[in-house]
Design a protein around this motif. Structure first.
Motif, mmCIF file in Angstrom:
data_model
loop_
_atom_site.group_PDB
_atom_site.id
_atom_site.type_symbol
_atom_site.label_atom_id
_atom_site.label_comp_id
_atom_site.label_asym_id
_atom_site.label_seq_id
_atom_site.Cartn_x
_atom_site.Cartn_y
_atom_site.Cartn_z
ATOM 1 N N ARG A 14 -44.911 16.898 -12.847
ATOM 2 C CA ARG A 14 -44.609 15.724 -13.954
ATOM 3 C C ARG A 14 -44.994 16.339 -15.274
ATOM 4 N N ARG A 15 -43.952 15.922 -16.401
ATOM 5 C CA ARG A 15 -44.504 16.378 -17.670
ATOM 6 C C ARG A 15 -43.392 15.678 -18.505
ATOM 7 N N VAL A 16 -44.180 15.486 -19.673
ATOM 8 C CA VAL A 16 -43.581 14.575 -20.751
ATOM 9 C C VAL A 16 -43.613 15.311 -22.206
ATOM 10 N N THR A 17 -42.171 15.650 -22.657
ATOM 11 C CA THR A 17 -42.186 16.440 -23.990
ATOM 12 C C THR A 17 -41.483 15.406 -25.029
ATOM 13 N N GLU A 18 -42.232 15.433 -25.907
ATOM 14 C CA GLU A 18 -41.823 14.415 -27.003
ATOM 15 C C GLU A 18 -40.923 15.274 -28.085
ATOM 16 N N LEU A 19 -39.615 14.792 -28.067
ATOM 17 C CA LEU A 19 -38.555 15.422 -29.062
ATOM 18 C C LEU A 19 -38.692 14.940 -30.445
ATOM 19 N N ASP A 20 -39.119 13.661 -30.400
ATOM 20 C CA ASP A 20 -39.533 13.025 -31.750
ATOM 21 C C ASP A 20 -40.128 11.693 -31.484
ATOM 22 N N SER A 21 -40.384 10.875 -32.343
ATOM 23 C CA SER A 21 -41.274 9.675 -32.137
ATOM 24 C C SER A 21 -40.573 8.667 -31.112
ATOM 25 N N THR A 22 -39.433 8.622 -30.954
ATOM 26 C CA THR A 22 -38.423 7.625 -29.960
ATOM 27 C C THR A 22 -37.696 8.395 -29.041
ATOM 28 N N HIS A 23 -37.932 9.603 -28.943
ATOM 29 C CA HIS A 23 -37.282 10.445 -27.935
ATOM 30 C C HIS A 23 -38.020 11.358 -26.981
ATOM 31 N N LEU A 24 -37.857 11.009 -25.511
ATOM 32 C CA LEU A 24 -38.874 11.915 -24.780
ATOM 33 C C LEU A 24 -37.882 12.657 -23.823
ATOM 34 N N LEU A 25 -38.525 13.509 -23.206
ATOM 35 C CA LEU A 25 -37.586 14.482 -21.953
ATOM 36 C C LEU A 25 -38.849 14.269 -20.875
ATOM 37 N N VAL A 26 -38.453 13.499 -19.891
ATOM 38 C CA VAL A 26 -39.585 13.396 -18.611
ATOM 39 C C VAL A 26 -39.246 14.057 -17.513
ATOM 40 N N SER A 27 -39.978 14.997 -16.984
ATOM 41 C CA SER A 27 -40.054 15.469 -15.664
ATOM 42 C C SER A 27 -40.349 14.745 -14.545
ATOM 43 N N VAL A 28 -39.776 13.931 -13.458
ATOM 44 C CA VAL A 28 -40.361 13.263 -12.557
ATOM 45 C C VAL A 28 -40.438 14.055 -11.397
ATOM 46 N N ASN A 29 -41.498 13.886 -10.474
ATOM 47 C CA ASN A 29 -41.651 14.759 -8.933
ATOM 48 C C ASN A 29 -41.301 13.607 -8.162
ATOM 49 N N ALA A 30 -39.897 12.893 -7.997
ATOM 50 C CA ALA A 30 -39.814 11.887 -7.240
ATOM 51 C C ALA A 30 -38.427 12.010 -7.295
ATOM 52 N N PRO A 31 -37.614 11.818 -6.292
ATOM 53 C CA PRO A 31 -36.118 11.765 -6.124
ATOM 54 C C PRO A 31 -35.433 10.617 -6.464
ATOM 55 N N ALA A 32 -34.347 10.906 -7.047
ATOM 56 C CA ALA A 32 -33.470 9.541 -7.425
ATOM 57 C C ALA A 32 -32.724 8.845 -6.643
ATOM 58 N N ARG A 33 -33.578 8.316 -5.642
ATOM 59 C CA ARG A 33 -33.137 7.535 -4.461
ATOM 60 C C ARG A 33 -33.975 6.196 -4.465
ATOM 61 N N ASP A 34 -33.232 5.140 -4.303
ATOM 62 C CA ASP A 34 -33.839 3.875 -4.032
ATOM 63 C C ASP A 34 -34.787 3.393 -5.123
ATOM 64 N N GLY A 35 -34.583 4.036 -6.268
ATOM 65 C CA GLY A 35 -35.524 3.505 -7.460
ATOM 66 C C GLY A 35 -36.739 4.292 -7.366
ATOM 67 N N GLU A 36 -37.029 5.462 -6.506
ATOM 68 C CA GLU A 36 -38.235 5.835 -6.677
ATOM 69 C C GLU A 36 -38.657 6.688 -8.045
ATOM 70 N N ALA A 37 -37.613 7.372 -8.592
ATOM 71 C CA ALA A 37 -37.752 8.038 -9.862
ATOM 72 C C ALA A 37 -37.750 7.225 -10.931
ATOM 73 N N ASN A 38 -37.199 5.992 -10.913
ATOM 74 C CA ASN A 38 -37.540 4.775 -11.978
ATOM 75 C C ASN A 38 -39.114 4.487 -11.853
ATOM 76 N N ARG A 39 -39.630 4.217 -10.620
ATOM 77 C CA ARG A 39 -40.786 3.592 -10.541
ATOM 78 C C ARG A 39 -41.807 4.660 -11.156
ATOM 79 N N ARG A 40 -41.570 5.927 -10.498
ATOM 80 C CA ARG A 40 -42.433 7.156 -11.047
ATOM 81 C C ARG A 40 -42.452 7.196 -12.427
ATOM 82 N N LEU A 41 -41.159 7.184 -13.131
ATOM 83 C CA LEU A 41 -40.958 7.212 -14.516
ATOM 84 C C LEU A 41 -41.784 6.258 -15.318
#
Length: 72
Positions: A14-41
């Motif tokens: 899991r990693r959060v990278t702030e590009l600026d005050s309103t933009h983020l790049l987030v690495s999520v250690n969950a698959p994009a299936r059945d909303g798992e990645a959204n919940r983890r996000l």
């Protein structure tokens, strides 16, 4: 406040990278299936901003890697 997030699902860590005050790049250690990645996000976002879990919700991009999240 709205933040713009680009999500990388199935990442090794899991990693959060702030590009600026309103933009983020987030690495999520969950698959994009059945909303798992959204919940983890949402979990990662509320931990990053130190806010209650009910204070964040996805307002756009549920099935996209680019999302808009509203923080209350």
């Amino acid at each position: 406040m709205k933040i713009f997030v680009t999500v990388k699902p199935n990442a090794r860590t899991r990693r959060v990278t702030e590009l600026d005050s309103t933009h983020l790049l987030v690495s999520v250690n969950a698959p994009a299936r059945d909303g798992e990645a959204n919940r983890r996000l949402i979990k990662i976002i509320v931990e990053h901003y130190k806010i209650p879990a009910r204070s964040a919700r996805i307002v756009a991009g549920l099935k996209s890697r680019k999302k808009i999240i509203e923080l209350l």
